[in-house]
Design an enzyme around this catalytic site. Structure first.
Site, PDB file in Angstrom:
ATOM      1  N   TRP A 228      -2.527   0.979   0.531  1.00 18.63           N
ATOM      2  CA  TRP A 228      -3.379   1.874   1.032  1.00 18.63           C
ATOM      3  C   TRP A 228      -3.045   2.337   2.459  1.00 18.63           C
ATOM      4  CZ3 TRP A 228      -6.536   2.517   5.305  1.00 18.63           C
ATOM      5  CH2 TRP A 228      -7.498   3.336   5.399  1.00 18.63           C
ATOM      6  N   HIS A 229      -2.351   1.599   3.329  1.00 19.08           N
ATOM      7  CA  HIS A 229      -1.990   1.766   4.889  1.00 19.08           C
ATOM      8  C   HIS A 229      -0.775   2.721   4.759  1.00 19.08           C
ATOM      9  CE1 HIS A 229      -4.947  -1.308   5.768  1.00 19.08           C
ATOM     10  NE2 HIS A 229      -4.772  -0.730   6.964  1.00 19.08           N
ATOM     11  N   GLY A 230      -0.067   2.977   3.740  1.00 12.92           N
ATOM     12  CA  GLY A 230       0.968   4.044   3.989  1.00 12.92           C
ATOM     13  C   GLY A 230       1.912   3.866   2.661  1.00 12.92           C
TER      14      GLY A 230
ATOM     15  N   PHE B 217      -2.688   7.883   6.613  1.00  8.36           N
ATOM     16  CA  PHE B 217      -3.102   7.008   5.702  1.00  8.36           C
ATOM     17  C   PHE B 217      -3.895   8.004   4.704  1.00  8.36           C
ATOM     18  CE2 PHE B 217      -2.811   3.965   9.211  1.00  8.36           C
ATOM     19  CZ  PHE B 217      -1.414   3.681   9.039  1.00  8.36           C
TER      20      PHE B 217
END
Lengths: 467, 523
Positions: free
Chosen positions: A317-319, A467
């Site tokens: 999810w963070h990248g 993000f």
């Protein structure tokens, strides 16, 4: 638009406040907020604002479908509504955020001749946040924790409300549903919201941006001390950036009568990774807990598999890059280890704090370097495997040149503010009034300071826009 | 509605806020006062920012401020319109210059100056930034006491050259590919701003040498190539021992370059000459360039290799521009530099020279110019700043012709060379737009002097420009551009025009190594 810009502070915000408070009518106020939110979003994403509005329409219809089917006892229809909505939200996220990553990953396994070219898709701002909010809406309706929204613009308000739109916190529909129709805002709320906004702004502009600028001199791995110091700077940057943003979101929300839950609770004072994730980006970890981990069976069925899935997804999810996955799984493994052995090992306080700081620094290293070669180089330097010298003079100079700033930044990672507030609460009445005037003076000072720094900083990226 | 959320672990801040709120009975009165004051400050600032007169240029930063963009549906859709509006708003915010200065003052108080030194991270400390071209004074030797004409007293912001004077902070080529080369760190030490040099490997130096070797191959053995790598200020500053490791020594890097050159290429040992005079005023305190004197010593080193007797300084007339504050102050805003201003010495050459300069986008039509822009108040005095091409025809004896391929360090050395060459073609490797080998053959040039400061000689963008000069082909600007004010497409990239996608794209296209393309030159 970003909060930490002169345009937002001096034009957008005052205009929004004046128009909002000029009438008492709830509908007027909601519509004002919707209009300003859409403008806010369109300022940065003039095309994707229509994707946002379209997404909200689908979620709105799905919400209605789920509600009506539930009432009539048509479970499978209700389920269909959830599937459509979740499918569309995740579909948007995958298409816009992960296409390039998926293709790059696929190409690793394909022979040279048939490799695919990634289409140049630019990530719409905030998509990771607002798709999750939309999921929480339909699922909450399905679970009966909230009633489906009957008015499209109110759902649009929930999803597009600009304080939380582009970088969280991820606000649950069930937490906020009541406030959409009824909220009272007192001068105290407005005042507290302003203070919170300015604190967040100062965290972002004074600390995070400075740390980010200093950091660029310490990522080439010239010495062991330099590499660790660089990662310490990133540790400060990411915390002050993201928690500052959350502060601004909470403050702005409060100025318009919305109460958001806290998103950070001094994570760096934790004594274990498990505790760290209870204090870091709370709205995300509880989202994954309530919408992924527990539905999968939680700790009762396939606990290890569930843990793996949750941390894989948290990382991703963070990248859209493998290093984020590695970073997520790193925390998953540590949490699993703590679960297995944590009860039996009671480490002394000092050691457990050191453990957490060490783990966090290494974690942010995994997070920072999207390029595997640079990551390995950096880790090699940090652990003395590359033959880099222990110390270089630049570290000492930069520490001295920024000694007060550094001490202050480290200090405010600890809960100094709550402690101070609790002490002040014990003052006599007149004393507290004086404190409030002090607060006002402080706010004006912070605003002036941030105005200077914003004018002086062309360097002003928000980390979490990725993000 | 949130019954199932466990309540026992409420964040510390929430609990403290509640406690304070409970005991505060006067908040009802104090809160509105705060709201009025803080919102009032926002409103007043906002109103002022709208009604105040908008400046168009910043004297402090020596650049034009972002202007209000023209509206178009396309620019709105691709997001550039709102971005430019915001840039304009921030650039023209009331009292911006004072706010920026205040911000620099604030950050100087983040800590203490250790060992009288302070480290700054800047966009580009290494010489990727062009020297703003200025309007030349055509009269080469005006009477010594003459005041500069008032019309040209603000030379930096002239709209004359096609590239607007760039802002240091928007100059992206310094940190793009310079991972091992700390050209983004400046150390301000006792009133001197020093760009820190550091390389982790020999690879860039070897690459630079290979570029020159390829030039020798392309030009053939009848062309003599000289290589002059200019060391920078920090090389000759004596730092306390514990600070010595801040910057890598530059001599070994220069030696690596020279060791990798083809045997036919003549290495000019500027380092040794500068080192002999290391206590003299060879480099500016506040600028990343060398002074005219530093360039003079490098010139004497060149004379040794090229077989000339250098003209002694005593045979030239020295003039001085006082009170110069240079590029590294602009980048660091370090107030200690203001206490140590520079002066610029330059020398009128005994040999007369006729100078023609060519602007970007106009490689065939020059205008009469001068070796020295005496009205300039900056390093732009030398060769009037960075022009893509400067053609110099001199009355020096003999018939030798020289091409100088340089970045801005070269500007200060060229005036001395007019005493020895009949024709000199000064090529700025960043901006020159024609195919260079063809151009040199056509003009019968058979000596080439490459001058790069050590940062440029270790920066891949600069080195790749040397490759591009060999292969690029001039493409005239398209006549039917939709925006008439747009500068003609140019194959060089490193000015304020950066970020325009077409300029960047053309550069990439022209990079492939097609070695012999002289014939294709377009007239």
């Amino acid at each position: 638009m970003v909060f930490s810009s002169l345009l937002f502070l001096y034009l957008f915000l005052p205009a929004n406040l004046l128009l909002y408070y000029v009438r008492k009518n709830a509908r007027w106020r909601n519509l004002t907020l919707v209009a300003f939110s859409l403008f806010f979003y369109a300022w940065g994403e003039p095309l994707w604002v229509f994707v946002l509005m379209m997404g909200v329409s689908v979620n709105f219809l799905c919400g209605r479908l789920v509600e009506v089917s539930r009432r009539k006892g048509l479970r499978s229809m209700a389920r269909l509504g959830v599937v459509i909505s979740v499918g569309m939200n995740l579909g948007l996220l995958i298409v816009f955020k992960y296409t390039g990553w998926l293709i790059d990953t696929l190409n690793l396994f394909l022979p040279q001749a048939v490799r695919l070219e990634a289409p140049p898709i630019l990530l719409p701002i905030g998509i990771s946040f607002y798709t999750f909010q939309a999921v929480s809406y339909v699922v909450d309706v399905y679970r009966g924790q909230a009633k489906a929204q009957e008015s499209y613009y109110k759902l649009l308000l929930y999803i597009s409300l600009y304080p939380q739109l582009v970088a969280g916190p991820i606000v649950r529909y069930s937490d906020i549903a009541g406030q959409i129709d009824r909220r009272c805002t007192t001068a105290q709320d407005l005042s507290a919201g302003l203070t919170r906004l300015l604190c967040g702004l100062t965290k972002k502009v004074l600390v995070a941006n400075t740390a980010g600028k200093l950091l660029t001199g310490f990522t080439a791995g010239e010495s062991v001390a330099g590499a660790w110091f660089g990662m310490l700077l990133f540790t400060l940057q990411i915390y002050y950036d993201f928690s500052g943003y959350s502060d601004m979101a909470i403050g702005l929300g409060r100025m318009f009568g919305f109460t958001y839950l806290e998103n950070f609770d001094y994570p760096y004072i934790s004594r274990s990774v498990t505790e760290f994730w209870r204090r870091w980006h709370i709205s995300l970890s509880t989202f994954f807990r309530d919408y992924v981990y527990i539905p999968l069976g939680g700790g009762r069925r396939h606990a290890w598999r569930n843990l793996f899935i949750v941390w894989f997804l948290t990382g991703l999810w963070h990248g859209a890059s493998w290093n984020f996955v590695v970073w997520g799984l790193y925390y998953g493994v540590l949490i699993a280890l703590e679960r297995l052995f944590g009860d039996r090992m009671r480490a002394p306080r000092v050691l457990s704090h050191l453990y957490l700081v060490f783990v966090t620094l290494v974690g942010w290293t995994l997070f920072y370097f999207t390029d595997p070669a640079m990551l390995l180089h950096q880790l090699g330097v940090m652990f003395g495997l590359s033959g880099a010298p222990l110390w270089d003079a630049r570290v000492g100079l930069v520490v001295m040149n920024n000694a007060f700033w550094l001490l202050g930044s480290l200090l405010f990672c600890m809960p100094v503010v709550p402690c101070l507030k609790r002490c002040l609460a014990r003052l006599p009445e007149g004393g507290i009034a004086l404190v409030r005037f002090g607060e006002t003076a402080l706010n004006l000072g912070m605003l002036a300071l941030c105005t200077c720094l914003l004018a002086g900083q062309s360097y002003n990226p928000f980390l979490y826009f990725r993000f | 509605m949130k019954e199932e959320r466990p309540k026992e672990t409420r964040p510390a801040l929430v609990r403290a806020d509640e406690e304070l709120r409970r005991s505060d009975r006067t908040w009802k009165i104090t809160a509105p006062i705060q709201v009025i004051l803080v919102v009032g400050m926002l409103v007043v600032g906002g109103v002022l920012s709208v009604v105040a007169k908008k400046p168009t240029e910043s004297v402090m930063e020596k650049r034009e401020l972002a202007s209000m963009p023209e509206f178009s549906a396309l620019s709105l859709a691709d997001g550039s319109y709102t971005r430019q509006v915001e840039n304009h708003y921030t650039d023209t915010f009331p009292l911006r210059d004072q706010l920026v200065r205040a911000a620099a003052d604030v950050s100087e108080h983040y800590g203490v100056r250790a060992d009288e030194g302070r480290i700054h991270t800047v966009a580009d400390a290494g010489g990727g930034q062009p020297v703003a071209p200025v309007e030349p004074d055509v009269s080469v030797t005006p009477p010594p006491a003459a005041d500069p004409p008032p019309a040209s007293s603000a030379p930096e912001s002239t709209d004359l050259p096609p590239d607007p004077a760039p802002s240091p902070s928007s100059e992206p080529d310094g940190d793009e590919q310079v991972t091992f080369n700390q050209s983004n760190t400046v150390f301000v030490y006792r009133g001197d701003a020093l760009s820190l040099f550091g390389t982790g490997s020999d690879a860039p130096a070897e690459y630079y040498a290979s570029q020159l070797n390829q030039w020798q191959e392309v030009m053939g053995p009848e062309t003599t190539i000289y290589n002059l790598v200019a060391p920078t200020h920090i090389e000759f500053v004596t730092l306390p021992e514990r600070l010595e490791s801040l910057s890598s020594p530059q001599k070994p890097n220069i030696d690596t370059i020279n060791a990798n050159l083809a045997p036919s290429i003549k290495a000019v040992d500027a380092w040794s000459k500068l080192n002999e005079h290391r206590d003299e005023y060879l480099y500016f305190h506040t600028d990343h360039h060398w002074t005219g004197l530093g360039a003079y010593y490098a010139y004497t080193a060149f004379c040794e290799q090229a077989g000339f007797t250098p003209v002694p300084l005593s045979r030239m007339e020295q003039r001085t521009i006082p009170d110069y504050i240079g590029s590294l102050y602009a980048q660091t805003q370090d107030s200690s530099l203001l206490g140590n201003p520079d002066h610029i010495d330059y020398w009128i050459q005994p040999t007369a020279a006729e100078v023609t300069q060519y602007r970007r986008g106009s490689p065939f039509y020059g205008f009469p110019s001068a070796l020295l822009a005496e009205s300039a108040k900056s390093y732009s005095v030398f060769l009037c700043g960075d022009y893509p091409l400067t053609k110099i025809v001199t009355q020096a004896p003999g018939n030798r012709k020289l091409a100088v391929i340089k970045e801005s360090f070269g500007n200060a050395i060229v005036p001395f060379l007019v005493n020895h060459y009949a024709e000199i073609y000064v090529i700025d490797q960043r901006y020159f737009e024609l195919n260079l080998p063809a151009f040199l053959k056509e003009n019968g040039v058979n000596e080439i002097l490459f001058i790069n400061n050590i940062f440029a000689a270790n920066t891949y963008i600069r080195m790749n420009e040397l490759a591009r000069l060999r292969t690029q082909v001039w493409a005239p600007p398209a006549p039917v551009e939709p925006e008439p004010e747009e500068e003609p497409p140019s194959s060089s990239e490193s000015s304020a025009s950066d970020g325009k996608p077409h300029a960047r794209k053309r550069q990439v296209e022209s990079r492939p190594e097609r070695k012999n393309e002289f014939e294709k030159e377009i007239k």
